[in-house]
Scaffold this motif. Structure first.
Motif: not given
Length: 272
Positions: A27-31, A51-56, A58-64, A90-95
């Motif tokens: 996921i880090a490489a993909a991002a 969720g942990e990988a996406l949080a790491a 640092g990409i803004a939520r509204d860009e994902l 689990s994903l650390r997201m509100d939606y």
């Protein structure tokens, strides 16, 4: 424009069957490559690590653009919302950006799970809803059952499988297709046509396959753990296959090589 076919989201990074450090690194490489659409599912057992990988990153939520899918075991009224809430935790997201039902239920009555899916949308747990592994008739039925637009039907889609019936249903219903098993788990590389066509564009066989998928009007999900392949899978927007090359690839549909059937997944319907 449909969230699954926005220019930035036509290429989605799939997470199955990755887990642990391998998933985190992928996921880090993909991002870093530029992916902003990521696909997971309750069935994959990797939502928390995703969720942990996406949080790491640092990409803004509204860009994902994050997609997850509800396991058929959770289609009952007592379990559906709880499972979605757990996915979000689990994903650390509100939606999530898209919530799909992963398979049609055994027995074939799609209405109850679809109505619960719409309730999840109305409760703000997801921005969009969709389906996965639905047949053409199920697509038509689903459109009449829910009031909200269905943003995708995620299905097995690659050049070695004739999905013309589903493509017609997508056109008829306005429910676009998204691919999984986009390179048929490597089976496409047994066919020299893709490499031959790729030479004319300065592209690899895999890039030709993915470009063909996009030009069929289908968004492409891909997974790799190798940074060079992750970059190659993303780098498919700077060329267009000619109609002659598209026709040449279309001819391989007659192979009818299907990966996912009832022998592999008990929820698999009788495919078109």
């Amino acid at each position: 424009m449909n969230i699954y076919f926005q220019k930035t989201h036509q290429r989605s990074f799939g997470t199955y069957p990755l887990e642990g450090e391998v998933l985190m690194n992928a996921i880090a490489a993909a991002a870093e490559t530029g992916y902003r659409a990521f696909d997971t599912a309750q069935m994959y057992g990797n939502e928390a690590e995703t969720g942990e990988a996406l949080a790491a990153t640092g990409i803004a939520r509204d860009e994902l653009c994050v997609t997850t899918k509800v396991h058929p075991d959770n289609f009952g009224e007592a379990d559906f919302m709880k499972s979605v809430e757990q996915s979000l935790k689990s994903l650390r997201m509100d939606y999530v950006d898209a919530l799909l039902v992963h398979w049609p239920p055994v027995g074939g009555d799609i209405a109850p799970s679809l109505r619960l899916l719409q309730q999840a949308l109305e409760r703000g747990l997801t921005r969009n809803i969709g389906i996965s592994n639905y047949t053409a008739q199920m697509m038509r039925d689903a459109k009449s059952i829910v009031d909200a637009p269905l943003v995708t039907n995620q299905v097995e889609f690659h050049p070695l499988l004739d999905q013309s019936i589903l493509l017609r249903a997508a056109s008829e219903t306005g429910i676009p297709l998204a691919s999984y098993s986009s390179v048929a788990r490597g089976e496409v590389f047994k066919y020299p046509q893709f490499e031959e066509i790729g030479r004319g564009y300065g592209k690899t066989a895999g890039q030709v396959v993915l470009r063909w998928i996009l030009q069929k009007g289908v968004s492409a999900n891909t997974m790799s753990t190798k940074p060079e392949n992750i970059r190659a899978n993303f780098d498919i927007m700077d060329f267009t296959l000619s109609s002659i090359d598209m026709d040449r690839i279309d001819a391989l549909n007659a192979t009818n090589y299907r990966i996912v059937g009832k022998d592999l997944v008990p929820w698999a319907p009788d495919w078109d």
